[in-house]
Write a protein that holds these residues in place. Structure first.
Motif, short mmCIF file in Angstrom:
data_model
loop_
_atom_site.label_atom_id
_atom_site.label_comp_id
_atom_site.label_asym_id
_atom_site.label_seq_id
_atom_site.Cartn_x
_atom_site.Cartn_y
_atom_site.Cartn_z
N ASP A 20 0.83 -1.19 0.00
CA ASP A 20 0.00 0.00 0.00
C ASP A 20 0.87 1.25 0.00
O ASP A 20 2.06 1.19 0.30
N ASP A 22 0.94 3.64 2.00
CA ASP A 22 1.48 3.99 3.32
C ASP A 22 2.85 3.35 3.53
O ASP A 22 3.66 3.86 4.30
N GLN A 23 3.11 2.22 2.87
CA GLN A 23 4.44 1.61 2.95
C GLN A 23 5.39 2.33 2.00
O GLN A 23 6.54 2.60 2.33
N GLU B 230 -11.16 0.44 -0.31
CA GLU B 230 -10.43 -0.63 0.39
C GLU B 230 -10.71 -1.99 -0.27
O GLU B 230 -10.02 -2.97 0.00
N THR B 297 -2.96 -6.75 8.09
CA THR B 297 -2.42 -5.43 7.77
C THR B 297 -2.98 -4.87 6.46
O THR B 297 -2.36 -4.02 5.85
N ASN B 298 -4.12 -5.37 6.04
CA ASN B 298 -4.92 -4.64 5.06
C ASN B 298 -6.39 -4.92 5.33
O ASN B 298 -6.72 -5.90 6.01
N ILE B 416 -4.90 8.73 10.04
CA ILE B 416 -3.72 8.83 9.17
C ILE B 416 -2.48 9.24 9.95
O ILE B 416 -1.36 9.20 9.44
N ARG B 435 -8.23 1.96 7.54
CA ARG B 435 -7.01 1.28 7.10
C ARG B 435 -6.20 0.76 8.26
O ARG B 435 -5.97 1.47 9.24
N PHE B 437 -3.18 -0.73 7.57
CA PHE B 437 -1.85 -0.95 7.00
C PHE B 437 -0.78 -0.80 8.08
O PHE B 437 -0.96 -0.05 9.04
N GLU B 438 0.34 -1.46 7.86
CA GLU B 438 1.48 -1.33 8.79
C GLU B 438 1.77 0.16 9.02
O GLU B 438 1.94 0.92 8.07
N GLY B 439 1.83 0.54 10.28
CA GLY B 439 2.24 1.90 10.61
C GLY B 439 1.25 2.99 10.28
O GLY B 439 1.53 4.16 10.52
N ARG B 440 0.12 2.64 9.76
CA ARG B 440 -0.86 3.65 9.33
C ARG B 440 -1.24 4.59 10.49
O ARG B 440 -1.38 5.78 10.33
N LYS B 443 3.95 4.61 13.56
CA LYS B 443 4.96 3.61 13.23
C LYS B 443 4.97 2.49 14.27
O LYS B 443 5.06 2.76 15.47
#
Lengths: 203, 472
Positions: A20, A22-23, B230, B297-298, B416, B435, B437-440, B443
Motif C-alpha cells: 500500500d 502507506d508503505q 479498500e 495489515t490490510n 492517518i 485502514r 496498514f502497517e504503521g498507518r 509507526k
C-alpha cells in the motif's frame, strides 16, 4: 511528465503482495509542499531502523538497488491512498518502471501521468523475473514502450497493456493537461447546456 | 427501462451525462461538478498552475478545507509543527489567490472533507465529485459518482474542470435480508472486502443495493461507500431515494423552492433501470452477518469476530501465504487464535468512515453509565466542527468525558496519524477508521478495524469484545 521510450536496465524486487502507499511513503512525509526529496523516504519504515540508520540488507539500501531502474513488485501494487507522493518517491529514488501482475487504479493513473511506466505481466513472467533477480541479479531486461513489450534475457518478448493515449503522452513526454486544454470550446458548450449543480461561492 | 435505448445502471447514467469528449483510443474527457480540496495533496497542483500561468477555471465548483494534518487539541493551543503550518498557510494563500472558498482553521464549518461536503448540502445525487483523497468514494452514498484523484489530476480539474478517465466496469453488491442486532453498516463493508480482497474491485465501480442497504440511514450508507476503495474500487454508489432527499433538504447548498422540486424529480430518474446489467455481481446475506474485525495489515484481512485468526499453512498460493505470514508477524498474532478477549491499548472513534453524529450517538448510547477500562486510552474525534457542536448540544461529549474518553477537535487525526495523534510502536488499537496498514496509525502501531459499537464494547471491557453480549 518524464519521457519514456525504451529502457534496458537492472531490476530489484519487493515481492510482497498488496503493497500500500502507506508503505511506499508513510503519511508523515506528506507534510511537504513540493515534490523534492521524497526518494530518500521511499519505503521508509521498511528501509530504516528506529534510530534512522539504513537497514543494510533492505534491497533499496544496496548497490543493486541503486543501480536498478526497474522495480518488480507484488500483485495489486500501490493500493490504498491516492497520494501522488508514492510515484514521486519511486521516481525520486531512480526507478523508471514498475512491473507487477496488477496495480491499484489510482496509483496506476498517477504513474501514467508522470511517466513512471506501470508494466502489467502475467503470473508466469512475473515469477520468471523474480527468479532472475534472485539468481542473476546483474541481469538486464529491455522494455520497449512503442511496441508494448518487455524482453527477457532468453529473447522472449512479453506484450503488456497500456491505453494508446497514455502511451503516446509518455512516448513524447507530453503532459496530459495540454490535451485537456485543447478541448476548452467543448467544455464551454457543455457548460452552456448543463446548469451548474452547486455554487460553492454562494451561501 | 430508460427513455433512450437499453436499460442503464446508475453509474452509466451519470457517466454518460458528464462525458464532454469521447474519442476512440483515448480516455473520455469527463466534466466534474464539484472539486473538494485539502491541504495535503493540493500544494503541488497550485504550483503547477502558477508555473503554467493558469487560473482555476471554476472556483465556484471548488471548495477547500483543512483536515489531514490539523491538530485535534483545543484551538487555543498553537500549532507547533512547522510543516503543518506551512501547508495551512499555503492553502490559505492558494485559495485567496485563486478565489476558492475555504473553510479554514477557525471556520465553524471546518472538518474532514468527506464529512463537510454532505453536511453543507454540496454533495447531491447525479453529480461527479472528486478530491485528492481516496475516500472521496464516500459521496457515492448520495447516488453521485465520486472518486479520489492524484495531484496531477487535481491540477487538471483546477485548470479545466475536467478529467481524463477510462470508463470503469460495474460491480453490483447485493446485500439482502436484514442486519441482526449489534451488526452495522461498517460490518457489511468489512465483510464485503474480506470476501473479495483488497484488490477485488480494481477497475470497477460498486453499486450497493438490496434490502439491507435501503434500510440504512445516509450516514450509514456513507460508511459503506467510504470504504469502497479498500476493496479496490475507486467509487461506490447507492441509488438515491427518499432517505437521501430528506437528508439533503434544507442544507445550505441544497436547491430551494421550485428548484428543489425539479431537482428531486431529476434525481428520481437516476436509480438503475430494471434489466440493466452489471459486469460483476456478489450477494451478501445481511442476516448471517456478525460484527467484523480485521486481524491483518490490510482491510481485506477481516473476519467475523467469533472466527479464529486464519492459518497461513492452509493457503496454497505461496505469495498469498507469505503475505499473511508477514501480516501476522507484524500484528504478533498466532494462527487459530481468537481475537475475543485480546487486550488492546487504544480505542479510536473517528475518521471519514465513522465520525458522524449518528456514530457518536450510537457509541455514546452504549458507553453511557460505563467507564473506559483502565488499560484503554479512548480518543473520540468528531468528523467536523459542526458534528462536534451538535454532539455537545446534545450532551454527548459529557458521556464520553465522564466515561474517561478524550473528546477532541475535528480532523482526520489518528486515522492517518499525521497530526501527532498516533499509536506508539507495538500498541494495539481497535479503530473505527478505514485502514490497518502497517504503521498507518503510527509507526509500529497495530490496528484492528471494527464498527463503533465494537470499539465502545472494547473500550468498556479493555479487551476485544463481541458487542452482542452487551446488548439487551
Amino acid at each position: 511528465m518524464e519521457q519514456f521510450t525504451k529502457l534496458t536496465a537492472k531490476m530489484v524486487s519487493i515481492p510482497t503482495e498488496n503493497v500500500d502507499t502507506d508503505q511506499i511513503i508513510p503519511a508523515r512525509f506528506l507534510k511537504v509542499t513540493d515534490k523534492n526529496g521524497l526518494g530518500d523516504n521511499l519505503f521508509f519504515d521498511w528501509r530504516y531502523n528506529a534510530d534512522g540508520s539504513p537497514k543494510e540488507d533492505f534491497i533499496l539500501n544496496t548497490e543493486q538497488g541503486h543501480q536498478a531502474k526497474i522495480l518488480v513488485a507484488g500483485d495489486n501494487f500501490g493500493c490504498g491512498s491516492s497520494r501522488e507522493h508514492a510515484p514521486w518517491a519511486i521516481m525520486g529514488y531512480g526507478f523508471q518502471a514498475v512491473v507487477s501482475t496488477s496495480f491499484a487504479d489510482i496509483f496506476r493513473n498517477n504513474s501514467l501521468k508522470l511517466g513512471l511506466l506501470p508494466v502489467i505481466v502475467d503470473k508466469e513472467t512475473h515469477h520468471q523475473l523474480m527468479s532472475l533477480i534472485e539468481e542473476e541479479p546483474e541481469t538486464e531486461i529491455f522494455i520497449d514502450l512503442a511496441n508494448q513489450t518487455l524482453q527477457l534475457p532468453d529473447g522472449r518478448k512479453v506484450k503488456f497493456p497500456i491505453d494508446n493515449f497514455s502511451k503516446n503522452c509518455i512516448l513524447n513526454g507530453v503532459d496530459q493537461l495540454g490535451y485537456l486544454q485543447q478541448h476548452t470550446s467543448a467544455v464551454e458548450s457543455y457548460e452552456s447546456v448543463h446548469p451548474d449543480r452547486v455554487n460553492t461561492v454562494a451561501a | 427501462m430508460s427513455q433512450n435505448g437499453h436499460p442503464k445502471t446508475l453509474f452509466e447514467k451519470i457517466w454518460n451525462k458528464h462525458v464532454v469528449v469521447a474519442e476512440e483510443d483515448s480516455p473520455s474527457v469527463l466534466y466534474i461538478d464539484l472539486h473538494l480540496v485539502h491541504e495535503v495533496t493540493s500544494p503541488q497542483a497550485f504550483t503547477g498552475l502558477r508555473e503554467k500561468s493558469l487560473t482555476v477555471r471554476r472556483p465556484d465548483k471548488t471548495i477547500a478545507t483543512m483536515d489531514h494534518g490539523i491538530p485535534t487539541t483545543p484551538p487555543e493551543i498553537p500549532i507547533s509543527d512547522i510543516m503543518v503550518l506551512k501547508q495551512i498557510s499555503q492553502l490559505e494563500k492558494n485559495c485567496n489567490d485563486f478565489g476558492i472558498p475555504l473553510h479554514g482553521l477557525h471556520s465553524p464549518n471546518r472538518g474532514i472533507v468527506h464529512v463537510i461536503g454532505p453536511e453543507l448540502g454540496l454533495t447531491q445525487p447525479g453529480m461527479t465529485i472528486v478530491c485528492g483523497d481516496s475516500h472521496t468514494s464516500t459521496h457515492g452514498a448520495f447516488g453521485a459518482l465520486a472518486f479520489g484523484i492524484g495531484t496531477s489530476e487535481i491540477e487538471h480539474v483546477l485548470a479545466t474542470q475536467c478529467l481524463l478517465q477510462v470508463k470503469p466496469k460495474t460491480y453490483a453488491v447485493k446485500v439482502e435480508g436484514q442486519l441482526p442486532k449489534g451488526v452495522s453498516s461498517k460490518d457489511i463493508i468489512l465483510n464485503l472486502i474480506s470476501r473479495i480482497g483488497i484488490g477485488g474491485g480494481t477497475g470497477y465501480v460498486f453499486e450497493y443495493m438490496g434490502e439491507a442497504i435501503r434500510g440504512l440511514s445516509m450516514e450509514e450508507r456513507m460508511t459503506i461507500c467510504n470504504m469502497s476503495i479498500e476493496g479496490g474500487a475507486r467509487a461506490g454508489m447507492i441509488a438515491p431515494d427518499d432517505i437521501t432527499f430528506e437528508y439533503i433538504a434544507g442544507r445550505p447548498h441544497a436547491p430551494q423552492g421550485e428548484a428543489w422540486d425539479a431537482a428531486v424529480a431529476a434525481w428520481r430518474t437516476l436509480p438503475t433501470d430494471a434489466g440493466a446489467t452489471f459486469d460483476k455481481e456478489i450477494v451478501i446475506d445481511a442476516s448471517k452477518l456478525e460484527p467484523m474485525i480485521t486481524y491483518g495489515t490490510n482491510p481485506g484481512m477481516g473476519m467475523l469476530i467469533t472466527q479464529p485468526v486464519p492459518d497461513p499453512m492452509q493457503i496454497g498460493d505461496v505469495s498469498e501465504r507469505q503475505t499473511l505470514e508477514k501480516a501476522l508477524k507484524y500484528m504478533d498474532l498466532q494462527p487459530g487464535q481468537s481475537l475475543l478477549g485480546k487486550k488492546v491499548d487504544v480505542v479510536f472513534l473517528g475518521s471519514c468512515t465513522n465520525s458522524r453524529l449518528s456514530d457518536l450517538r450510537l457509541a455514546a448510547s452504549l458507553l453511557k453509565g460505563h467507564k473506559v477500562a483502565d488499560n484503554i486510552q479512548m480518543m473520540v474525534v468528531p468528523g467536523s466542527q459542526q458534528v462536534k457542536q451538535q454532539a455537545e448540544a446534545e450532551g454527548i461529549d459529557k458521556i464520553f468525558k465522564e466515561a474517561g474518553a478524550d473528546w477532541r477537535e475535528a480532523g482526520c487525526s489518528m486515522c492517518i496519524a499525521m497530526n501527532g495523534d498516533q499509536l506508539a510502536p507495538g500498541q494495539y488499537a481497535v479503530s473505527t477508521s478505514n485502514r490497518n496498514f502497517e504503521g498507518r496509525q503510527g509507526k509500529g502501531g497495530r490496528t484492528f478495524l471494527a464498527s463503533p459499537l465494537t470499539a465502545v464494547a472494547t473500550a468498556i471491557t479493555g479487551q476485544i469484545t463481541d458487542v452482542r453480549t452487551m446488548l439487551n
